[in-house]
Design an enzyme around this catalytic site. Structure first.
Site, PDB file in Angstrom:
ATOM      1  N   ASP A  67       0.882  -1.156   0.000  1.00  0.00           N
ATOM      2  CA  ASP A  67       0.000   0.000   0.000  1.00  0.00           C
ATOM      3  C   ASP A  67       0.914   1.197   0.000  1.00  0.00           C
ATOM      4  OD1 ASP A  67      -2.858   0.699  -0.037  1.00  0.00           O
ATOM      5  OD2 ASP A  67      -2.296   1.920   1.676  1.00  0.00           O
ATOM      6  N   GLY A 151       0.797   6.888 -12.156  1.00  0.00           N
ATOM      7  CA  GLY A 151       0.333   7.644 -10.994  1.00  0.00           C
ATOM      8  C   GLY A 151       0.942   9.035 -10.934  1.00  0.00           C
ATOM      9  N   TYR A 152       1.562   9.340  -9.816  1.00  0.00           N
ATOM     10  CA  TYR A 152       2.132  10.671  -9.582  1.00  0.00           C
ATOM     11  C   TYR A 152       3.577  10.785 -10.068  1.00  0.00           C
ATOM     12  CZ  TYR A 152      -1.960  11.245  -6.554  1.00  0.00           C
ATOM     13  OH  TYR A 152      -3.244  11.321  -6.070  1.00  0.00           O
ATOM     14  N   ARG A 183       9.120   1.475  -3.273  1.00  0.00           N
ATOM     15  CA  ARG A 183       8.861   0.030  -3.233  1.00  0.00           C
ATOM     16  C   ARG A 183      10.165  -0.750  -3.189  1.00  0.00           C
ATOM     17  NH1 ARG A 183       5.020   1.644  -7.008  1.00  0.00           N
ATOM     18  NH2 ARG A 183       2.996   1.830  -6.001  1.00  0.00           N
TER      19      ARG A 183
END
Length: 197
Positions: A67, A151-152, A183
């Site tokens: 997450d 994503g960002y 990650r």
């Protein structure tokens, strides 16, 4: 050894497979096709554990779940756990990015600090549970740049780059991102735990 990655996001599966191949080639990461649990935790760790528990129960395999999100200092750490839903429940990455840029439109560079956070949960076949974290510090650009990542990534400028040649993660190669990302940092912390499986 096979381990299931508890996500329906193909970008995350590909990213994890690249990270794992570089550090644990004996580990086969397989995708998850089971039911998606409700992520109602209020922390990255809580949501990662919810997903890993569901995948382990569904497959009978050890399960990993990540997450992650972007935390902007001037926004008190938001979007944080709401990063995927920042612009609404559709999980629209482009809308999320545009909303965040709009919210920071008048914020000067010294106040645009942010971090990508990742929490990885590992749930073993025996029900054991562990979590590790990775943080990638940086700041946000004023506009998107680069077509890589997701994503960002196109607005995140990681710390540690040479002045004058700073790039967003959207301009990184896959190999550059996989070696530095939040990650990757979390996964490096996870390696000793995988040896215990």
């Amino acid at each position: 050894m096979r381990i299931v990655l508890a996500t329906h996001n193909p970008h995350k599966v590909a990213e994890f497979q690249q990270i794992v191949a570089a550090t644990r080639p004996d580990l086969e990461v397989v995708g998850y096709d089971g039911p998606e649990p409700v992520e109602d935790g209020v922390t990255f760790a809580a949501n990662a554990l919810i997903k890993a528990r569901a995948a382990a129960a569904h497959t009978g395999l050890p399960a990993l779940a990540d997450d992650s999100g972007i935390c902007v200092d001037v926004l008190g750490g938001s979007p944080g756990v709401f990063s995927a839903y920042w612009a609404g429940q559709r999980k629209d990455a482009a809308a999320n990015l545009e909303l965040l840029l709009d919210q920071l439109r008048d914020i000067a560079d010294p106040h645009r600090s942010a971090q990508f956070h990742s929490t990885i949960a590992l749930v073993g076949s025996d029900g054991s549970e562990r979590t590790v974290e990775g943080v990638w510090p940086g700041r946000l650009a004023h506009e998107a740049s680069g077509s890589g990542g997701f994503g960002y990534d196109p607005i995140f400028i990681p710390d540690g780059q040479a002045p004058g040649v700073e790039r967003t993660v959207g301009e990184f190669t896959d190999a550059e991102k996989q070696s530095q990302s939040h990650r990757a940092r979390a996964f490096r912390a996870l390696i000793p735990l995988l040896a215990e499986l």
